[in-house]
Design a protein around this motif. Structure first.
Motif, PDB file in Angstrom:
ATOM      1  N   ASN A 152      10.103  61.574  14.739  1.00 28.84           N
ATOM      2  CA  ASN A 152       8.868  61.098  15.381  1.00 28.84           C
ATOM      3  C   ASN A 152       7.654  61.151  14.457  1.00 28.84           C
ATOM      4  OD1 ASN A 152      10.070  60.653  18.028  1.00 28.84           O
ATOM      5  ND2 ASN A 152      10.177  62.886  18.189  1.00 28.84           N
ATOM      6  N   LEU A 153       7.837  60.734  13.213  1.00 23.92           N
ATOM      7  CA  LEU A 153       6.754  60.783  12.238  1.00 23.92           C
ATOM      8  C   LEU A 153       5.983  59.469  12.144  1.00 23.92           C
ATOM      9  CD1 LEU A 153       8.486  62.837   9.396  1.00 23.92           C
ATOM     10  CD2 LEU A 153       6.979  63.640  11.235  1.00 23.92           C
ATOM     11  N   ILE A 154       6.476  58.414  12.786  1.00 25.08           N
ATOM     12  CA  ILE A 154       5.731  57.159  12.847  1.00 25.08           C
ATOM     13  C   ILE A 154       4.852  57.212  14.093  1.00 25.08           C
ATOM     14  CG2 ILE A 154       5.894  54.660  13.118  1.00 25.08           C
ATOM     15  CD1 ILE A 154       8.483  54.745  11.531  1.00 25.08           C
ATOM     16  N   ASP A 155       3.553  57.132  13.899  1.00 28.78           N
ATOM     17  CA  ASP A 155       2.617  57.344  15.006  1.00 28.78           C
ATOM     18  C   ASP A 155       2.609  56.189  16.002  1.00 28.78           C
ATOM     19  OD1 ASP A 155       1.321  59.901  14.081  1.00 28.78           O
ATOM     20  OD2 ASP A 155       0.887  58.642  12.352  1.00 28.78           O
ATOM     21  N   TYR A 156       2.677  54.967  15.486  1.00 31.47           N
ATOM     22  CA  TYR A 156       2.654  53.808  16.378  1.00 31.47           C
ATOM     23  C   TYR A 156       3.598  52.717  15.878  1.00 31.47           C
ATOM     24  CZ  TYR A 156      -1.715  55.844  18.109  1.00 31.47           C
ATOM     25  OH  TYR A 156      -2.657  56.699  18.622  1.00 31.47           O
ATOM     26  N   PHE A 157       4.425  52.203  16.782  1.00 29.51           N
ATOM     27  CA  PHE A 157       5.184  50.989  16.522  1.00 29.51           C
ATOM     28  C   PHE A 157       4.352  49.854  17.135  1.00 29.51           C
ATOM     29  CE2 PHE A 157       8.408  54.193  16.092  1.00 29.51           C
ATOM     30  CZ  PHE A 157       9.257  53.694  15.114  1.00 29.51           C
ATOM     31  N   VAL A 158       3.822  49.003  16.288  1.00 32.25           N
ATOM     32  CA  VAL A 158       2.856  47.999  16.741  1.00 32.25           C
ATOM     33  C   VAL A 158       3.537  46.634  16.859  1.00 32.25           C
ATOM     34  CG1 VAL A 158       0.616  46.944  16.318  1.00 32.25           C
ATOM     35  CG2 VAL A 158       1.063  49.286  15.512  1.00 32.25           C
ATOM     36  N   PRO A 159       3.668  46.107  18.078  1.00 32.83           N
ATOM     37  CA  PRO A 159       4.331  44.810  18.255  1.00 32.83           C
ATOM     38  C   PRO A 159       3.377  43.639  18.029  1.00 32.83           C
ATOM     39  CG  PRO A 159       3.823  45.774  20.383  1.00 32.83           C
ATOM     40  CD  PRO A 159       3.336  46.752  19.352  1.00 32.83           C
ATOM     41  N   PHE A 160       3.841  42.652  17.259  1.00 37.57           N
ATOM     42  CA  PHE A 160       3.108  41.407  17.072  1.00 37.57           C
ATOM     43  C   PHE A 160       3.834  40.323  17.863  1.00 37.57           C
ATOM     44  CE2 PHE A 160       1.052  43.850  13.984  1.00 37.57           C
ATOM     45  CZ  PHE A 160      -0.066  43.165  13.488  1.00 37.57           C
ATOM     46  N   LEU A 161       3.162  39.774  18.844  1.00 40.19           N
ATOM     47  CA  LEU A 161       3.782  38.825  19.753  1.00 40.19           C
ATOM     48  C   LEU A 161       3.968  37.460  19.087  1.00 40.19           C
ATOM     49  CD1 LEU A 161       1.688  39.633  22.950  1.00 40.19           C
ATOM     50  CD2 LEU A 161       3.930  40.556  22.320  1.00 40.19           C
ATOM     51  N   ASP A 210       5.145  48.892  27.375  1.00 44.81           N
ATOM     52  CA  ASP A 210       6.208  47.963  27.740  1.00 44.81           C
ATOM     53  C   ASP A 210       7.139  47.658  26.574  1.00 44.81           C
ATOM     54  OD1 ASP A 210       5.141  47.621  30.346  1.00 44.81           O
ATOM     55  OD2 ASP A 210       3.716  46.140  29.587  1.00 44.81           O
ATOM     56  N   LEU A 211       6.680  47.935  25.348  1.00 39.70           N
ATOM     57  CA  LEU A 211       7.430  47.505  24.169  1.00 39.70           C
ATOM     58  C   LEU A 211       7.764  48.614  23.175  1.00 39.70           C
ATOM     59  CD1 LEU A 211       5.374  44.256  23.416  1.00 39.70           C
ATOM     60  CD2 LEU A 211       7.672  44.352  24.367  1.00 39.70           C
ATOM     61  N   GLU A 212       6.928  49.644  23.082  1.00 39.56           N
ATOM     62  CA  GLU A 212       7.033  50.574  21.963  1.00 39.56           C
ATOM     63  C   GLU A 212       8.351  51.343  21.932  1.00 39.56           C
ATOM     64  OE1 GLU A 212       4.059  53.447  19.466  1.00 39.56           O
ATOM     65  OE2 GLU A 212       4.024  53.655  21.655  1.00 39.56           O
ATOM     66  N   ALA A 213       8.758  51.912  23.061  1.00 44.41           N
ATOM     67  CA  ALA A 213      10.000  52.695  23.095  1.00 44.41           C
ATOM     68  C   ALA A 213      11.203  51.817  22.754  1.00 44.41           C
ATOM     69  CB  ALA A 213      10.176  53.338  24.466  1.00 44.41           C
ATOM     70  N   MET A 214      11.255  50.626  23.345  1.00 41.64           N
ATOM     71  CA  MET A 214      12.336  49.686  23.074  1.00 41.64           C
ATOM     72  C   MET A 214      12.343  49.303  21.594  1.00 41.64           C
ATOM     73  SD  MET A 214      12.504  45.738  24.396  1.00 41.64           S
ATOM     74  CE  MET A 214      10.966  45.415  23.525  1.00 41.64           C
ATOM     75  N   LEU A 215      11.155  49.122  21.026  1.00 42.40           N
ATOM     76  CA  LEU A 215      11.032  48.706  19.637  1.00 42.40           C
ATOM     77  C   LEU A 215      11.513  49.786  18.679  1.00 42.40           C
ATOM     78  CD1 LEU A 215      10.089  46.417  17.835  1.00 42.40           C
ATOM     79  CD2 LEU A 215       7.763  47.338  17.963  1.00 42.40           C
ATOM     80  N   SER A 216      11.126  51.029  18.922  1.00 42.85           N
ATOM     81  CA  SER A 216      11.525  52.119  18.031  1.00 42.85           C
ATOM     82  C   SER A 216      13.033  52.323  18.035  1.00 42.85           C
ATOM     83  CB  SER A 216      10.810  53.426  18.423  1.00 42.85           C
ATOM     84  OG  SER A 216      11.203  53.854  19.714  1.00 42.85           O
ATOM     85  N   VAL A 217      13.650  52.243  19.216  1.00 41.56           N
ATOM     86  CA  VAL A 217      15.104  52.387  19.319  1.00 41.56           C
ATOM     87  C   VAL A 217      15.805  51.212  18.642  1.00 41.56           C
ATOM     88  CG1 VAL A 217      17.055  52.451  20.914  1.00 41.56           C
ATOM     89  CG2 VAL A 217      14.983  53.755  21.432  1.00 41.56           C
ATOM     90  N   GLY A 218      15.292  50.021  18.872  1.00 44.10           N
ATOM     91  CA  GLY A 218      15.902  48.837  18.285  1.00 44.10           C
ATOM     92  C   GLY A 218      15.850  48.847  16.769  1.00 44.10           C
ATOM     93  N   VAL A 219      14.727  49.256  16.202  1.00 46.39           N
ATOM     94  CA  VAL A 219      14.585  49.308  14.745  1.00 46.39           C
ATOM     95  C   VAL A 219      15.466  50.407  14.156  1.00 46.39           C
ATOM     96  CG1 VAL A 219      12.966  49.779  12.871  1.00 46.39           C
ATOM     97  CG2 VAL A 219      12.269  48.321  14.774  1.00 46.39           C
ATOM     98  N   PHE A 220      15.535  51.540  14.842  1.00 45.03           N
ATOM     99  CA  PHE A 220      16.356  52.666  14.382  1.00 45.03           C
ATOM    100  C   PHE A 220      17.826  52.270  14.286  1.00 45.03           C
ATOM    101  CE2 PHE A 220      18.841  56.549  15.191  1.00 45.03           C
ATOM    102  CZ  PHE A 220      18.339  57.393  14.213  1.00 45.03           C
ATOM    103  N   ASN A 221      18.271  51.421  15.199  1.00 46.19           N
ATOM    104  CA  ASN A 221      19.678  51.027  15.253  1.00 46.19           C
ATOM    105  C   ASN A 221      19.962  49.690  14.570  1.00 46.19           C
ATOM    106  OD1 ASN A 221      20.706  53.281  16.768  1.00 46.19           O
ATOM    107  ND2 ASN A 221      19.691  52.441  18.581  1.00 46.19           N
ATOM    108  N   ASN A 222      18.959  49.122  13.929  1.00 51.24           N
ATOM    109  CA  ASN A 222      19.108  47.828  13.269  1.00 51.24           C
ATOM    110  C   ASN A 222      19.545  48.040  11.819  1.00 51.24           C
ATOM    111  OD1 ASN A 222      18.816  45.312  12.056  1.00 51.24           O
ATOM    112  ND2 ASN A 222      16.966  44.804  13.208  1.00 51.24           N
ATOM    113  N   LYS A 223      20.783  47.646  11.488  1.00 49.72           N
ATOM    114  CA  LYS A 223      21.311  47.859  10.140  1.00 49.72           C
ATOM    115  C   LYS A 223      20.585  47.013   9.087  1.00 49.72           C
ATOM    116  CE  LYS A 223      26.003  49.264  11.430  1.00 49.72           C
ATOM    117  NZ  LYS A 223      27.455  48.996  11.252  1.00 49.72           N
TER     118      LYS A 223
END
Length: 336
Positions: A268-277, A242-255
């Motif tokens: 795609n070298l980062i294995d897991y984007f781990v969300p902390f709620l 529910d979060l990982e794809a959105m998180l990776s795109v958001g971080v990639f585009n965050n200046k």
């Protein structure tokens, strides 16, 4: 040169300490010194406990997944996703005798949600001395990479440091804190070490672990969690998908992220984007209780409530999530 069989304990200790000292201050020279020391000590260490004199990385430690699981359950609050992903990722990686690449985790979320705490727990599960280990390395951008006009220098230094330390210990751990404060481009220097290469200039990085900590993406995570809450769903029902794809795109585009347009994400070298709620009121109270117990004090629920009530919560009208997580629990408990 004396044979390994003739080395006394004191001589072995001196060689190990010399190798350690070089590993700590001169990464480029580490390979030569450690290589020579290893060839001399091989015979001796087969007959003697390898870590008898000093911390060493000559024999891989068995990974205790159950101990890590218990630590996460007892010490980390409100982070079912992070606990599950980190436990599974580390267990799978450490049980794989021939991993194809280094394990790379990127932890994201608001301040005070437990990212630094988890990195400490993970470090100790891999090396007994944790952050004090010679094989665990912490980088802080504002301290180690402060100047934007010296990115090329930092990239060169970073490569040399990682190369030297992985040469000394294949299972080295590298933690990059405050990635949202890292100048974009610096982190791309380590891309070859995270890729699917068997070796890079004669060194294998496949058993190393890289952990990034960042506040970037915290707003995206909070919005998703808040939408769940408003829909009457339990936060525990949120899944990584529910979060990982959105998180990776958001971080990639965050200046304001050290991973902005990074090749690490692009390839795609980062294995897991781990969300902390974001943490709720009940989680803050858990943090207060845990801190009181850690100090050897009896848990006083009146104090617990007073500390939690002093925290600020958002959104302004609903006041669901602690703005600072559990960041200021210690100082406020001192006051009370």
């Amino acid at each position: 040169m004396p044979s390994a069989g003739r080395l006394g304990g004191a001589a072995v200790l001196r060689l190990l300490l010399a190798a350690q000292a070089v590993a700590a201050f001169e990464p480029v020279t580490t390979t030569l010194v450690v290589g020579g020391a290893l060839s001399l000590l091989t015979g001796y260490l087969y007959k003697n406990p390898p870590c008898r004199f000093s911390e060493c990385c000559l024999v891989e430690r068995p990974f205790d997944a159950e101990a890590l699981k218990q630590d996460l359950e007892k010490k980390l609050f409100g982070q079912h996703l992070a606990s599950e992903v980190i436990l599974k990722a580390l267990t799978g990686f450490k049980n794989n005798k021939n991993p194809k690449k280094a394990l790379t985790l990127s932890l994201h979320g608001w301040t005070g949600t437990g990212k630094n705490f988890v990195s400490q727990i993970v470090a100790q599960s891999l090396h007994p001395k944790g952050l004090k280990s010679n094989f665990v390395h912490l980088f802080i951008p504002t301290l180690h990479f402060p100047h934007e006009n010296q990115i090329s220098l930092y990239q060169d230094q970073l490569q040399k440091w990682i190369r030297g330390n992985v040469s000394a210990c294949a299972s080295s751990v590298f933690i990059f804190d405050e990635m949202d404060k890292l100048h974009p481009g610096v982190i791309d220097a380590i891309k070859p070490f995270l890729d699917y290469y068997e070796q890079v200039d004669g060194v294998s990085y496949r058993k190393a672990i890289f952990i990034f900590l960042s506040n970037a993406g915290g707003d995206l995570i909070t919005k998703a969690a808040l939408d769940y809450w408003r829909a009457g769903k339990k936060r525990e029902d949120l899944q990584l998908k529910d979060l990982e794809a959105m998180l990776s795109v958001g971080v990639f585009n965050n200046k304001h992220s050290g991973l902005w347009h990074s090749g690490l994400i692009h390839k795609n070298l980062i294995d897991y984007f781990v969300p902390f709620l974001p943490l709720e009121y009940r989680h803050v109270k858990m943090c207060v209780r845990a801190e009181m117990q850690a100090r050897g004090s009896a848990v006083d629920e009146d104090v617990v409530s007073r500390v939690a009530n002093e925290m600020t919560f958002s959104p302004k009208d609903e006041k669901v999530y602690s703005d600072k997580g559990c960041k200021t629990v210690q100082s406020r408990l001192d006051f009370h």
